[in-house]
Each structure stands twice: as structure tokens, then as C-alpha cells.
Design a protein around this motif. Structure first.
Motif, PDB file in Angstrom:
ATOM      1  N   LEU A 143      -4.838  -0.221   2.309  1.00 49.08           N
ATOM      2  CA  LEU A 143      -4.956   0.889   1.348  1.00 49.08           C
ATOM      3  C   LEU A 143      -6.141   1.774   1.711  1.00 49.08           C
ATOM      4  CD1 LEU A 143      -3.834   2.049  -1.336  1.00 49.08           C
ATOM      5  CD2 LEU A 143      -5.496   0.596  -2.520  1.00 49.08           C
ATOM      6  N   ASN A 154      -2.453   4.922 -16.283  1.00 44.59           N
ATOM      7  CA  ASN A 154      -2.664   6.235 -15.672  1.00 44.59           C
ATOM      8  C   ASN A 154      -2.570   7.290 -16.773  1.00 44.59           C
ATOM      9  OD1 ASN A 154      -2.751   8.577 -14.221  1.00 44.59           O
ATOM     10  ND2 ASN A 154      -1.121   8.025 -12.786  1.00 44.59           N
ATOM     11  N   CYS A 194      -7.759  -2.514 -13.314  1.00 40.41           N
ATOM     12  CA  CYS A 194      -6.418  -1.970 -13.521  1.00 40.41           C
ATOM     13  C   CYS A 194      -6.359  -1.281 -14.883  1.00 40.41           C
ATOM     14  CB  CYS A 194      -5.376  -3.078 -13.443  1.00 40.41           C
ATOM     15  SG  CYS A 194      -3.671  -2.488 -13.587  1.00 40.41           S
ATOM     16  N   GLU A 231       0.813  -1.223   0.000  1.00 39.78           N
ATOM     17  CA  GLU A 231       0.000   0.000   0.000  1.00 39.78           C
ATOM     18  C   GLU A 231       0.843   1.268   0.000  1.00 39.78           C
ATOM     19  OE1 GLU A 231       0.725  -0.964   4.302  1.00 39.78           O
ATOM     20  OE2 GLU A 231       0.141  -2.102   2.510  1.00 39.78           O
ATOM     21  N   VAL A 240      -6.811   4.831  -7.061  1.00 45.82           N
ATOM     22  CA  VAL A 240      -5.482   5.054  -6.504  1.00 45.82           C
ATOM     23  C   VAL A 240      -4.472   4.874  -7.634  1.00 45.82           C
ATOM     24  CG1 VAL A 240      -6.063   4.347  -4.161  1.00 45.82           C
ATOM     25  CG2 VAL A 240      -5.269   2.630  -5.791  1.00 45.82           C
ATOM     26  N   SER A 241      -3.348   5.577  -7.544  1.00 44.36           N
ATOM     27  CA  SER A 241      -2.323   5.492  -8.588  1.00 44.36           C
ATOM     28  C   SER A 241      -1.006   5.029  -7.983  1.00 44.36           C
ATOM     29  CB  SER A 241      -2.143   6.844  -9.278  1.00 44.36           C
ATOM     30  OG  SER A 241      -1.791   7.846  -8.339  1.00 44.36           O
ATOM     31  N   HIS A 242      -0.208   4.339  -8.789  1.00 44.45           N
ATOM     32  CA  HIS A 242       1.096   3.864  -8.358  1.00 44.45           C
ATOM     33  C   HIS A 242       2.080   5.026  -8.368  1.00 44.45           C
ATOM     34  CE1 HIS A 242       4.777   1.396  -8.163  1.00 44.45           C
ATOM     35  NE2 HIS A 242       3.990   0.438  -7.698  1.00 44.45           N
ATOM     36  N   GLU A 247       3.157   1.944  -1.934  1.00 45.06           N
ATOM     37  CA  GLU A 247       3.486   2.292  -3.317  1.00 45.06           C
ATOM     38  C   GLU A 247       2.302   2.890  -4.067  1.00 45.06           C
ATOM     39  OE1 GLU A 247       4.851  -1.374  -4.948  1.00 45.06           O
ATOM     40  OE2 GLU A 247       6.827  -1.257  -3.985  1.00 45.06           O
ATOM     41  N   TRP A 248       1.192   3.064  -3.355  1.00 40.23           N
ATOM     42  CA  TRP A 248      -0.008   3.597  -3.988  1.00 40.23           C
ATOM     43  C   TRP A 248      -0.495   4.835  -3.248  1.00 40.23           C
ATOM     44  CZ3 TRP A 248      -1.852   1.319  -8.466  1.00 40.23           C
ATOM     45  CH2 TRP A 248      -1.269   0.089  -8.787  1.00 40.23           C
TER      46      TRP A 248
END
Length: 512
Positions: free
Chosen positions: A92, A121, A118, A8, A23-25, A10-11
């Protein structure tokens, strides 16, 4: 992205709509879209894991099999369904909760199914090297670009004032927004540069939830919900200047604020008229003269030099408009057909059968009529081959309902325009799906750009009655007020551009 090693940390929170949270990486150009449901159901999820999976798979199928064919595959990113570790999803949810807007917290993130969509982005496309200027991405929600002409319309005002402009008065009257937006979708979809520039200018002036600017994946310009504060002109210009500094003798200190904003408008209009490959034929406006002008638009017919020019046939605006115009009956004409389908389903309940998905998950759907899917080639064929005349059959009724639901998705979609500065040494390689957009005052440097369409979820069959009620409320409100603003509400203003023009003023002293 290894699903069994999700962290989590990394997001980060990216945004959310009415039905999902995104949510984005932090490094990869990827986003995860997770379902939401009412907060009162936080302890008892309203659907099973299988139902959640099917709901997201329906979104993917609708996008890839239906909307992609109608809007153009080059504009669509359908994504894929993924199953996430439940512990990752729960952590998350805890992490992003404090970043969510308070007015969105009436719903909670789905932490039970582990299902997510998924997607790439689109606010941070992989078009640049880390050492180069970050991509600039503009999100536009254009809304409905034509006036209805159905014989079923009961209030003549609907054929003169567009839905968006009427809806603005309803939203201001009900406190959703403090100020009226002067943007009119019919101007944007006209293909006439004067009208398009006018429309984009007013999207910038009063963005509401129809206009956002992202830089390197971070939102740098959007509406401040129910706030009276004007957007910060200096902050916006600080971000925009590096993308538009080049031209005839332009340097930072001499490039006026108004010039920067006008350059942005020109670049956006060029991208919206482009086809993403090849030069499309310009199609004369198919809406008819009376259907392409909204009486509420401040840019009325008398002020327009060249009328409605039409759109290139391969442009993103043309494809969206053609799909919107599948709504030929208006909600007033469609509702009796919806009732016909509903009555049929009550009379023949066995048609609410069970379909087995490719993943062998049992899902209850209304099969033969494909009321809620599956969204496959058969569904697309039904809406494309719908007879022009009503033969009284349930097949005709359901085909018109399919057309309406697809049109509603097109009326509510978003366009993402990604702009990436290119240096002198960069060639054309790696731009198979992007086109070069040169600064219109100078041959160098160029902006690479890509155009995408997002927010293509299918509209629920059962939402049609509520859409009719909303339509009636919007029209009644507009007729009741005569198109005037409620007492005490701030009048529309030209904050950004007025401030830019004021900032650019030079005071001259002449000897007497």
C-alpha cells in the motif's frame, strides 16, 4: 472488512496530515489512518509495535471517553485500532507514494507496526442508493472562535485581533500561503446569519486548508498549495448545480452562478446551526461583546445589523466553542503551570510508571497525573472538576494543562457536513442520525444531512513550549507589520464570487 484478506488494489490514497496518512476503500465507506514518521527514520522505526498500538489506542480513547462527552456523542466517530498484514501495508505504501504531495514526502508511512485506525469514510456516507446523486461533503476547519481575556496576556493586541487573523499574516510573511484569507472564525461562531454567511463566503474564496468539498468521496474543491491560480469556477459550479436546481421556477439555464454559491452558503449555515436532533435553545453569546468581534474582520461592528445573535445550545458550533473556552489562561498563563508539572515529574520520577493496557501491552506513561493518558473517565473528571483558584498544587496545574490540551484539540478540529439529495418517493426511514434540510425556496426536494466532528487527536503534553514560541512569533509578526501585507504579496481577492457576479451580468440596450 476481513483483515486477513486485505488487498492494496482495493484501497486508494485519500489524504494526509502532519502525523498520519489516510487511504479509503474503493467500495466500502471505510478509511484507514496510518501513522507517519520522519523520512530519515525509514530504516529504523522510532517506536515499537506496542508503542504504535498504544498511540492509536490513545486517539480512540481520547475521542470516545473525553471529546465525545464534551462535544456530543452524536457528532463523534471514534473508530477502532486494527492490526494489518505487514505485506499489505508495504504494498500500500508503494502504491500511494506517487500520489502524495511532494511537500508531504518529508515523512514516510509506518510500514513496520501494521497498526492503523479504522474509521467510517465521512466524505462518502452510506446515505444513498447507487443510482442516486452522490453525496456532497463539505469539510470546514473552523479554528478558534473567541478572543482571550486572561490577565496573563502580555500583548493587548491578542484581546482585539483573533489568533487566526494574526496567524494569516505570519503564514503569508513566511511563504506558507500566497494570499491572505479574509475568513474570521469569530464571524462563523457568532450565530448571526449575516456574519456567518460572510465567513463561509471567504472560506470558499480562499480555502487554504480550512475548507474542502468532496463529491462521492473525491475531493473536487480545495486549496492549490502555494499556488497563484484561482479555483476553477466552472468546474465547481458544474458539480454544485444538480444539488441546488430546485426552487421557484429554477431551471439549469436560469440558475445563476451567484445563486448556486449563495444556496450552498445558506445550506451550510443551516447545518452548522442545527443540533442533529431536536430544537436547541438559543444561548446568548457567552464570550462577551468585546470577545466576539475581531478588529481584523472586514465585517466590522458598524456593518452588522443584529450583532452577535448566539448559537443554539445543541448546535455543533456551540459545543465546539464551549470546549475551546476551557482554555481560560491562554498559553502565556498556562506555561508556568506546565513548568510546575515538569518540575514535579523530575523530582518524582517514580510517577513515570508502567500501565498494562487491556491488550496486555506494556506502555510507559506518567500514571498518577495522567499526563499522557490513559484517557478515561478519571481524566475527564480531573479537567471538569478543576478548582477556579490556583492552590499551588501540582494537581491544579495538571488539571489546567488537561483543560488546555482539550481546548487545543477543539480549536484544531474539523466539521464534516454531508449533503444527500432526496427524491420525491423517499421517506424519512433510515435517517435516525440525519436531519432533513429542505431547499429554502421550495418544499421539495429536500437534502438529508449529517454533521460530524473529526481530527480529535490529543495534543502532546510536551508540545506546550513550542506552542508558546509559535504564539510569540505570530504576535510579534503582526505587531511588526501593523497588520499590513508584506511587500510583493498578492492582496486578498474575491475571485470566485467576483467571477460569478461578472458571469451573471446582463447588458441592456435602451433606445435613445
Amino acid at each position: 472488512m476481513e483483515l486477513d484478506k486485505m488487498d492494496e488494489k482495493e484501497w486508494k490514497y485519500h489524504g494526509e496530515g502532519n502525523k498520519s496518512l489516510v487511504v479509503s476503500h474503493v467500495q466500502l465507506s471505510r478509511v484507514l489512518r496510518l501513522l507517519k514518521y520522519p523520512a530519515e527514520n525509514s530504516e529504523n522505526p522510532p517506536q515499537t509495535v506496542e508503542q504504535a498500538f498504544r498511540q492509536i489506542q490513545n486517539i480512540v480513547d481520547f475521542s470516545s471517553n473525553v471529546m465525545s462527552s464534551l462535544l456530543g456523542e452524536k457528532f463523534i466517530h471514534s473508530g477502532e485500532v486494527v492490526k494489518l498484514p505487514l505485506e499489505f501495508v508495504r504494498q500500500l505504501s508503494i502504491k500511494v507514494q506517487h500520489q502524495r504531495p511532494a511537500w508531504r514526502c518529508d515523512k514516510v508511512m509506518d510500514i513496520y507496526s501494521g497498526c492503523a485506525l479504522c474509521l467510517p469514510n465521512l466524505t462518502s456516507p452510506v446515505l444513498h442508493l447507487p443510482t442516486h446523486t452522490a453525496p456532497l461533503c463539505i469539510e470546514i476547519k473552523p479554528k478558534c472562535g473567541f478572543l482571550p481575556s486572561s490577565k496573563h496576556i502580555s500583548k493587548d493586541i491578542k484581546t482585539k485581533v483573533c489568533r487566526f487573523c494574526m496567524h494569516q499574516h505570519y503564514k503569508v510573511a513566511n511563504g506558507k500561503w500566497k494570499r491572505l484569507s479574509l475568513y474570521c472564525p469569530l464571524d462563523l461562531f457568532s450565530g448571526n446569519r449575516q456574519r456567518m454567511d460572510f465567513a463561509i463566503r471567504h472560506l470558499i474564496e480562499e480555502p487554504q486548508n480550512n475548507f474542502k468539498i468532496f463529491k462521492g468521496g473525491q475531493c473536487i474543491y480545495s486549496s492549490k498549495e502555494v499556488s497563484d491560480d484561482s479555483m476553477d469556477l466552472n468546474a465547481l459550479l458544474h458539480h454544485l448545480r444538480p444539488y441546488f436546481l430546485h426552487g421557484n421556477n429554477r431551471i439549469n439555464s436560469h440558475m445563476t452562478s451567484k445563486t448556486v454559491l449563495n444556496d450552498l452558503i445558506q445550506v451550510l449555515a443551516n447545518a452548522l446551526l442545527s443540533g442533529g436532533g431536536g430544537d436547541g435553545e438559543v444561548v446568548t453569546d457567552t464570550r462577551g461583546g468585546g470577545r466576539s468581534f475581531c478588529e481584523a474582520s472586514l465585517l466590522n461592528k458598524e456593518r452588522i445589523r443584529h450583532g452577535s445573535a448566539g448559537l443554539p445550545s445543541d448546535s455543533v458550533l456551540f459545543r465546539i466553542l464551549q470546549t475551546q473556552m476551557l482554555d481560560t489562561l491562554d498559553i502565556e498563563g498556562l506555561f508556568p503551570l506546565y513548568r510546575r508539572v515538569e518540575q514535579h515529574l523530575q523530582d518524582f520520577p517514580k510517577e513515570r510508571g508502567t500501565v498494562w493496557s487491556p491488550a496486555s501491552l506494556p506502555v510507559c506513561v506518567r500514571t498518577r497525573l495522567q499526563v499522557e493518558g490513559p484517557y478515561n473517565e478519571t481524566f475527564l473528571e480531573k479537567l471538569q472538576k478543576c478548582p477556579t483558584e490556583d492552590d499551588g498544587s501540582v494537581e491544579y496545574a495538571v488539571a489546567k494543562v488537561h483543560q488546555y490540551r482539550v481546548a487545543m484539540t477543539a480549536k484544531d478540529c474539523s466539521i464534516m457536513v454531508a449533503l444527500v439529495p432526496r427524491s420525491e418517493e423517499e421517506g424519512d426511514e433510515g435517517l435516525a442520525t440525519q436531519r432533513r434540510l429542505r431547499d429554502f425556496l421550495s418544499p421539495r426536494p429536500a437534502l438529508s444531512y449529517s454533521v460530524s466532528i473529526l481530527d480529535l487527536d490529543p495534543k502532546p503534553f510536551d508540545s506546550i513550549p513550542s506552542q508558546l514560541r509559535l504564539d510569540q512569533k505570530i504576535v510579534s509578526c503582526y505587531l511588526r507589520t501593523g497588520g499590513a501585507l508584506p511587500k510583493g504579496s498578492p492582496s486578498p481577492h474575491s475571485g470566485i464570487f467576483t467571477a460569478a457576479e461578472r458571469e451573471d451580468c446582463t447588458l441592456l440596450f435602451h433606445p435613445v
